[in-house]
Write a protein that holds these residues in place. Structure first.
Motif, mmCIF file in Angstrom:
data_model
loop_
_atom_site.group_PDB
_atom_site.id
_atom_site.type_symbol
_atom_site.label_atom_id
_atom_site.label_comp_id
_atom_site.label_asym_id
_atom_site.label_seq_id
_atom_site.Cartn_x
_atom_site.Cartn_y
_atom_site.Cartn_z
ATOM 1 N N VAL A 162 0.865 -1.181 0.000
ATOM 2 C CA VAL A 162 0.000 0.000 0.000
ATOM 3 C C VAL A 162 0.898 1.227 0.000
ATOM 4 O O VAL A 162 2.076 1.151 0.317
ATOM 5 N N THR A 163 0.342 2.358 -0.365
ATOM 6 C CA THR A 163 1.132 3.574 -0.431
ATOM 7 C C THR A 163 1.364 4.163 0.963
ATOM 8 O O THR A 163 0.518 4.052 1.858
ATOM 9 N N ALA A 164 2.535 4.802 1.119
ATOM 10 C CA ALA A 164 2.865 5.445 2.391
ATOM 11 C C ALA A 164 2.168 6.781 2.553
ATOM 12 O O ALA A 164 2.311 7.414 3.598
ATOM 13 N N ALA A 165 1.413 7.234 1.561
ATOM 14 C CA ALA A 165 0.689 8.496 1.703
ATOM 15 C C ALA A 165 -0.211 8.468 2.930
ATOM 16 O O ALA A 165 -0.331 9.458 3.651
ATOM 17 N N VAL A 166 -0.841 7.308 3.177
ATOM 18 C CA VAL A 166 -1.597 7.061 4.412
ATOM 19 C C VAL A 166 -1.445 5.577 4.733
ATOM 20 O O VAL A 166 -2.051 4.742 4.057
ATOM 21 N N CYS A 167 -0.645 5.243 5.715
ATOM 22 C CA CYS A 167 -0.531 3.828 6.112
ATOM 23 C C CYS A 167 -0.057 3.729 7.551
ATOM 24 O O CYS A 167 0.605 4.636 8.076
ATOM 25 N N MET A 168 -0.406 2.626 8.184
ATOM 26 C CA MET A 168 -0.125 2.436 9.612
ATOM 27 C C MET A 168 0.579 1.108 9.849
ATOM 28 O O MET A 168 0.280 0.104 9.199
ATOM 29 N N CYS A 169 1.523 1.116 10.798
ATOM 30 C CA CYS A 169 2.159 -0.105 11.268
ATOM 31 C C CYS A 169 2.580 0.119 12.717
ATOM 32 O O CYS A 169 2.547 1.253 13.220
ATOM 33 N N SER A 170 2.989 -0.926 13.379
ATOM 34 C CA SER A 170 3.443 -0.789 14.764
ATOM 35 C C SER A 170 4.863 -0.249 14.806
ATOM 36 O O SER A 170 5.663 -0.462 13.878
ATOM 37 N N THR A 171 5.196 0.428 15.883
ATOM 38 C CA THR A 171 6.565 0.900 16.076
ATOM 39 C C THR A 171 7.529 -0.277 16.162
ATOM 40 O O THR A 171 8.669 -0.196 15.686
ATOM 41 N N ALA A 172 7.067 -1.383 16.747
ATOM 42 C CA ALA A 172 7.920 -2.573 16.863
ATOM 43 C C ALA A 172 8.296 -3.105 15.480
ATOM 44 O O ALA A 172 9.463 -3.461 15.244
ATOM 45 N N LEU A 173 7.336 -3.175 14.547
ATOM 46 C CA LEU A 173 7.644 -3.645 13.205
ATOM 47 C C LEU A 173 8.569 -2.662 12.496
ATOM 48 O O LEU A 173 9.493 -3.066 11.782
ATOM 49 N N TRP A 174 8.322 -1.378 12.669
ATOM 50 C CA TRP A 174 9.172 -0.358 12.046
ATOM 51 C C TRP A 174 10.621 -0.515 12.490
ATOM 52 O O TRP A 174 11.552 -0.464 11.679
ATOM 53 N N GLN A 175 10.814 -0.728 13.777
ATOM 54 C CA GLN A 175 12.167 -0.900 14.302
ATOM 55 C C GLN A 175 12.772 -2.231 13.849
ATOM 56 O O GLN A 175 13.972 -2.307 13.553
ATOM 57 N N GLN A 176 11.954 -3.264 13.771
ATOM 58 C CA GLN A 176 12.435 -4.568 13.322
ATOM 59 C C GLN A 176 12.960 -4.505 11.893
ATOM 60 O O GLN A 176 13.985 -5.119 11.568
#
Length: 469
Positions: free
Chosen positions: A370-384
């Motif tokens: 999906v596009t990053a224009a509007v998208c959500m994920c957990s901080t844990a996944l982002w750091q992983q």
């Protein structure tokens, strides 16, 4: 000097003209999905492909499994066996499924595009249900399909896990009419009230909105803070000096008034424009358990958009959740990213929301990205995953992130109930975009299946373009 031979006509170079025609025309027809002429043309182009050529007789080692309560006559069953058996013959699959026609409240019917089993979609409205042509040996191994919905969904999930994507083929044509769908479930509530950090990179650009020049960042924040039903938000804005101090003080006051003290952060980058670098820096400065990437050229439309995305992101097995983005003229800008031939594209971009596949607008649906224009994920996944890659500074960093999330076994979902306007490409200059597509192909070429890769969610018709193995 001898005369040079005349070049051969282009059609002589095309060993498979039908394949070339379908490749070029079928994706373009998505813009007119639901129009009779477009559906008929798409039907004809797909029907001509080799994967649907008739076989002499149906394979006796396979049987037709029908959902309970589906009004399918004996004549329709015979036709289903013939076409699904043909697909099985050319694909050497263990299970074959198909699209269907779905009755509408206005008396018309819609082409429901399904593809492989999507447990999120199936669990919501049973849309993945439908006739299956499957191996008798496989049916004996799993046992008969249950009659009730919860057990049947679990049985289909076990079937998918047992078969695998490589042995599950699909006919992307509506071969049968489904019964009336069940009602759409009510919006679920997220667990707890976690802090969501909204990451907004901004270049201080303006755009004409409703006849007047408007600063995009101010417009984005005003719509977000006044309309969003989810209030436990942290606003993290990052720029490179384009935003003056007076504006920053104004926006901080707006955020404090709407969300309370301590909900505003401002970061500044000293480097040339790089979306990936700026978002990574904003994420590092945030305090939320969840990260919402948000372009400053967006406008929130549905108040429950963030609530809905958060509830989906909290589900087990979900990694990234995107939103349905619309142009100001009402047409679709983003309804999931499809990757065909190693080229990411916006599936159904430019069509009207009413013309989207019916299953796409009624429940969440999995995509490759999906596009990053509007998208959500957990901080844990982002750091992983260490955030976005810096060698993809502007284009395809979001697609790369989603693909890496999928490699960990997590799903990437589009939430159709989360709706935003997107003034695309207004938040940055497009004068000097680096050639990142070649790097993307180099990074993901082998993992996605090479030059003729097939998108498993948005482009199941492309499977028919492959030659018999």
């Amino acid at each position: 000097m001898k005369d040079r031979p005349k070049p051969a006509p282009w059609w002589n170079k095309c060993k498979q003209p039908k394949r070339v025609l379908a490749e070029r025309v079928v994706p373009k027809l998505e813009r007119w999905r639901g129009e009779i002429w477009a559906d008929l043309l798409r039907y004809c182009l797909i029907r001509l492909q080799p994967g649907l050529r008739a076989t002499k007789a149906a394979n006796a080692d396979f049987c037709l499994l029908l959902p309970p309560g589906w009004p399918i006559s004996k004549r329709q069953q015979k036709r289903l066996k013939r076409l699904l058996s043909a697909r099985q013959h050319w694909s050497n699959a263990l299970v074959v499924s198909c699209d269907d026609w779905l009755p509408q409240a206005n008396g018309r019917r819609a082409w429901r595009q399904k593809g492989l089993l999507d447990p999120f979609l199936d669990g919501a409205i049973g849309a993945a249900e439908g006739p299956l042509w499957l191996s008798n040996a496989l049916l004996q191994q799993l046992g008969p399909a249950p009659k009730t919905a919860p057990e049947r969904i679990q049985w289909r999930s076990q079937l998918m896990a047992c078969v695998g994507a490589q042995k599950w083929a699909h006919v992307p044509l509506p071969l049968v009419q489904a019964p009336l769908p069940s009602l759409k479930p009510q919006l679920a509530s997220p667990k707890g009230n976690p802090l969501v950090s909204v990451l907004i990179p901004s270049g201080g650009f303006c755009k004409t909105i409703q006849g007047r020049s408007t600063l995009l960042l101010r417009h984005c924040l005003q719509a977000l803070l006044s309309r969003s039903s989810y209030r436990n938000l942290e606003i993290v804005v990052i720029d490179a000096g384009e935003l003056n101090q007076e504006l920053l003080v104004e926006l901080e006051a707006l955020s404090t008034a709407e969300l309370g003290p301590g909900r505003w952060r401002h970061e500044r980058s000293q480097n040339p424009y790089s979306y990936s670098e700026r978002v990574n820096k904003a994420a590092a400065a945030s305090k939320g358990e969840w990260l919402l990437q948000l372009n400053d050229d967006t406008e929130l439309l549905e108040p429950d958009s963030i609530t809905s995305m958060l509830e989906l992101a909290q589900r087990p097995g979900v990694g990234v959740v995107g939103a349905l983005l619309l142009y100001p003229n009402g047409r679709v800008q983003h309804a999931g990213v499809a990757i065909d031939n190693l080229a990411p594209r916006h599936a159904w971009g430019g069509c009207l929301p009413s013309a989207l596949p019916v299953d796409l607008v009624t429940a969440p649906r999995a995509f490759q990205a999906v596009t990053a224009a509007v998208c959500m994920c957990s901080t844990a996944l982002w750091q992983q995953l260490s955030g976005l890659k810096l060698n993809l500074p502007i284009n395809y960093g979001d697609v790369d992130f989603c693909l890496r999330a999928r490699e960990t076994g997590l799903a990437v979902l589009l939430d159709p109930s989360s709706r935003w306007l997107h003034f695309e490409s207004a938040s940055r200059s497009l004068d000097a975009i680096p050639p990142e597509l070649e790097l993307f192909k180099e990074l993901w070429g082998s993992n996605l299946g090479g030059t003729w890769c097939v998108d498993p969610y948005a482009s199941k018709w492309r499977e028919l373009l492959a030659q018999k193995r």
